[in-house]
Write a protein that holds these residues in place. Structure first.
Motif, short mmCIF file in Angstrom:
data_model
loop_
_atom_site.label_atom_id
_atom_site.label_comp_id
_atom_site.label_asym_id
_atom_site.label_seq_id
_atom_site.Cartn_x
_atom_site.Cartn_y
_atom_site.Cartn_z
N HIS A 192 0.82 -1.19 0.00
CA HIS A 192 0.00 0.00 0.00
C HIS A 192 0.87 1.25 0.00
CE1 HIS A 192 -3.31 2.59 1.58
NE2 HIS A 192 -3.98 1.82 0.76
N ASN B 95 4.01 1.49 -0.89
CA ASN B 95 4.76 1.57 -2.15
C ASN B 95 3.92 2.22 -3.24
OD1 ASN B 95 7.01 0.31 -1.11
ND2 ASN B 95 6.42 -1.74 -1.84
N ARG B 96 2.69 1.76 -3.34
CA ARG B 96 1.84 2.28 -4.41
C ARG B 96 1.53 3.75 -4.19
NH1 ARG B 96 -2.45 -2.80 -4.88
NH2 ARG B 96 -0.94 -4.30 -5.73
N SER C 25 4.56 6.20 -4.57
CA SER C 25 5.07 6.39 -5.92
C SER C 25 4.07 7.13 -6.81
CB SER C 25 5.48 5.06 -6.55
OG SER C 25 4.38 4.19 -6.56
#
Lengths: 146, 146
Positions: free
Chosen positions: A114, A116-117, A120
């Motif tokens: 979660h 990471n998404r 980014s």
DNA sequence: CAAATATAATTGATATATCAAATATATTGC
DNA sequence: GCAATATATTTGATATATCAATTATATTTG
């Protein structure tokens, strides 16, 4: 023939973006779970969500071919994230079960993914993201139909 | 933790697009030059444009790491597309030269690549492409800075 | 029901990817 | 000029990728 140099094409942009994302995501995953790769993590998530899934179906969902999937699952069994046993209804298939170790990983993995998404995609509007998906899809379909 | 299923994320869209493009482009290249991969082709193009380039520099341009580049160049030497010899100015480096066979490939490769790029971008406006690059770049930079 | 065909998974061959450690040569700073 | 450091490349370990061929089991059809 005048050809744009590869690094200036949109394809290079696509490729370098996904690679940078993978590197970033993998780093964050490795910090928490040293022997887990991004793709193995996704397979775990899928199997958790859809326990009856065959290797072939998982392969399609994670966009890999059957041979790759066989090998990925081999390493996951070897690392004790999955158990593989015969499926008596259809003996061509296997029954894949998530082990205790796999279940433990499933507890800590989702927040990492979660994060990471989200991080980014910071600063990118919903609209911009939707447009990105649309354009990418056009390219993908062009490749498929040609 | 509620997590979007991987295949619905924008990352999956990025990844599946580049994979579909690669598959499509590789098919067209293989038809003309059976033992040439996309990446080997790009390395040839780069070396042709910038003959003095070191392996490290090529690696950066095609977005690969040094170890991968060493191995890619090994196979290209083995396939007789490149000659590798000592560089007397700096003996840590190599001199890379494109062979006759490599030069022949360079004659037929550019139109194929050109066609691959054009046909996969059909129906997408200049503007849309620019926006694609911008959004991808935001993602890439987010990953780099985090 | 037997033969033909389809499906799930594996295997072999080859290419590539990453990281970390090693090697060899260059460069820098004292 | 030598020791410390930097740079270019390689190597080893491990993971993954694709294609084509193979194996084993299921399903379909004449």
């Amino acid at each position: 023939m005048k050809l744009a140099i590869p690094s200036e094409t949109v394809f290079h942009a696509i490729e370098s973006t996904i690679k940078e994302y993978r590197k970033y995501a993998q780093k964050n995953i490795s910090e928490a779970i040293p022997d887990m790769t991004i793709d193995q993590g996704l397979v775990l998530l899928f199997l958790n969500e859809y326990p009856e899934m065959t290797q072939k179906e998982i392969a399609e969902l994670v966009f890999r071919d059957n041979a790759s999937m066989t090998r990925m699952i081999n390493t996951m069994v070897k690392k004790n994230y999955l158990d593989r046993s015969m499926n008596d209804n259809d003996r061509r298939r296997y029954k894949l079960e998530i082990t205790k170790k796999g279940k433990d990983v499933l507890k800590i993995l989702p927040p990492i993914i979660h994060h990471n998404r989200n991080s980014s995609l910071e600063g990118i509007s919903k609209n911009e993201l939707r447009q990105l998906q649309i354009t990418l899809n056009k390219i993908r379909l062009n490749c498929l139909k040609n």
